[in-house]
Design an enzyme around this catalytic site. Structure first.
Site, mmCIF file in Angstrom:
data_model
loop_
_atom_site.group_PDB
_atom_site.id
_atom_site.type_symbol
_atom_site.label_atom_id
_atom_site.label_comp_id
_atom_site.label_asym_id
_atom_site.label_seq_id
_atom_site.Cartn_x
_atom_site.Cartn_y
_atom_site.Cartn_z
ATOM 1 N NE ARG A 95 -6.202 0.544 -2.045
ATOM 2 C CZ ARG A 95 -5.718 1.005 -0.886
ATOM 3 N NH1 ARG A 95 -4.437 0.840 -0.592
ATOM 4 N NH2 ARG A 95 -6.514 1.638 -0.043
ATOM 5 N NE ARG B 110 0.345 1.246 3.448
ATOM 6 C CZ ARG B 110 1.350 2.075 3.631
ATOM 7 N NH1 ARG B 110 2.610 1.634 3.565
ATOM 8 N NH2 ARG B 110 1.161 3.350 3.873
ATOM 9 N N GLY B 111 0.255 2.401 -0.121
ATOM 10 C CA GLY B 111 1.003 3.628 -0.351
ATOM 11 C C GLY B 111 1.005 3.901 -1.837
ATOM 12 C CB ALA B 112 -0.153 6.804 -3.829
ATOM 13 C CG ASP C 221 -3.164 7.770 -1.112
ATOM 14 O OD1 ASP C 221 -2.853 6.614 -1.432
ATOM 15 O OD2 ASP C 221 -3.022 8.212 0.041
ATOM 16 C CG ASN D 253 -2.580 11.302 3.001
ATOM 17 O OD1 ASN D 253 -1.969 10.507 2.295
ATOM 18 N ND2 ASN D 253 -2.261 11.493 4.265
ATOM 19 C CE LYS D 254 -4.962 5.197 4.454
ATOM 20 N NZ LYS D 254 -5.723 4.203 3.642
ATOM 21 C CD GLN E 9 -2.948 2.447 7.052
ATOM 22 O OE1 GLN E 9 -3.482 2.721 8.116
ATOM 23 N NE2 GLN E 9 -3.602 2.496 5.898
#
Length: 350
Positions: free
Chosen positions: A92, A49-51, A240, A250-251, A199
């Site tokens: 995603r 994960r993580g763009a 992201d 973002n998250k 995370q």
């Protein structure tokens, strides 16, 4: 803690190796992926994960798929490859880097119209490795620019994980923090746990300890209190997807932190490569927000913690309006207002 590379994805011969981030920090597990479907599942299930890292994984999934396409002529190969690109792009929806990477790899097939199938397969594999290597160099450039906005002895707040594990290596927001720590070992980092996938407590805390950076873990809802008490000097987060006007996805929970930072007079920076910017989206209202399984909210470690009949809402991201963002740290500089103009100019740079 034993020192080892934190690189989350890499080639091992003809296999893509992915560090399974779902079991960190308590277990080191590496997934060996030999098919594009396995990589796509790793993306969907958040093993990676993580763009930026998801973009790299998408490129490698395409390289794996290209090798497995049976086609005697380039025209048939390209037709089948387009279908694979669509499947990878859909893994995603919110992060821009995945679609960017798919387009970058697909351009290889477009820009080499006379190449035979084996040549296209080789060039696609080389492109996936190039995307990985360039991401690492970009992260280090982001770190060099970003450390300029970190005061000496700063108390830095970060959110989610935008470190080596979320990129090809080194990190975006954590890349800024790494670079700042290299220049000034008196900085201190506060990382939020980042519910519901944790995370921050699982991955960012792990990376900070790995690098020996002084740090403290807090619950997400403690951040405002620390800001109010004057215990935070600057906030640095990843992204992201960034719209053409600077609105940033973002998250989930990032918007809350940005609003709290503004209320307490604290600079709020976003660190991201230009590949995270989506110039086709005018503002944040058009950014697609991924909805994840409600069980991530109602359950913990596979065990239900909410009443059985309770419904849950689990958006994975939120959008921070550009008015709350002090600057966007990229590999070509720190973008300030007016964002639309400066983003456009940054994207035009070689």
């Amino acid at each position: 803690m034993a020192r080892r590379s934190l690189q989350p994805i890499y080639w091992d011969g003809d296999a893509v190796m992915i560090v399974d981030q779902r079991v960190l920090p308590h277990k080191d597990k590496v997934l060996r992926c030999t098919t594009p479907r396995q990589v796509i599942q790793a993306i969907k299930k958040m093993a990676i994960r993580g763009a930026p890292a998801v973009g790299i994984a998408g490129a490698m999934a395409l390289a794996l798929g290209a090798q497995s396409i049976t086609a005697a002529d380039p025209k048939t190969f390209r037709r089948k490859f387009v279908g694979l690109c669509d499947r990878v792009r859909a893994a995603r929806p919110t992060g821009n880097n995945l679609g960017w990477a798919v387009e970058a790899v697909y351009s290889v097939a477009v820009e080499n119209p006379d190449a035979d199938v084996p040549t296209l397969q080789r060039l696609i594999r080389e492109k996936s490795q190039q995307i990985l290597e360039e991401d690492i160099a970009i992260n280090r450039a982001i770190g060099r620019w970003g450390r300029q906005v970190i005061p000496k002895g700063a108390r830095i707040l970060t959110y989610c994980n935008a470190g080596a594990l979320a990129t090809g290596d080194y990190g975006t927001a954590l890349g800024v923090i790494r670079a700042a720590f290299e220049a000034d070992p008196t900085v201190h980092v506060t990382c939020c746990e980042t519910r519901p996938f944790l995370q921050g407590s699982r991955l960012t805390a792990y990376e900070l300890l790995h690098e020996g950076i002084p740090s403290t873990l807090i619950t997400d809802n403690a951040a405002g209190s620390l800001m109010q008490q004057g215990k935070i000097d600057v906030v640095v987060v990843g992204a992201d997807r960034i719209a053409a006007n600077g609105d940033t996805a973002n998250k989930i929970g990032t918007y809350t932190l940005a609003a709290l930072a503004r209320a307490n007079g604290i600079p709020f920076y976003v660190a991201a490569p230009r590949s995270t910017i989506d110039p086709t989206i005018a503002n944040g209202s058009a950014i697609p927000i991924e909805e994840r399984d409600p069980k991530e909210v109602t359950h913990f470690n596979g065990r239900r913690v909410a009443p059985k009949e309770m419904a849950a809402h689990n958006p994975a991201f939120d959008v921070t309006p550009n008015k709350l963002i002090t600057g966007i740290i990229t590999e070509v500089g720190i973008l300030k207002r007016p964002y639309r103009k400066n983003i456009r100019q940054a994207l035009e740079q070689a």
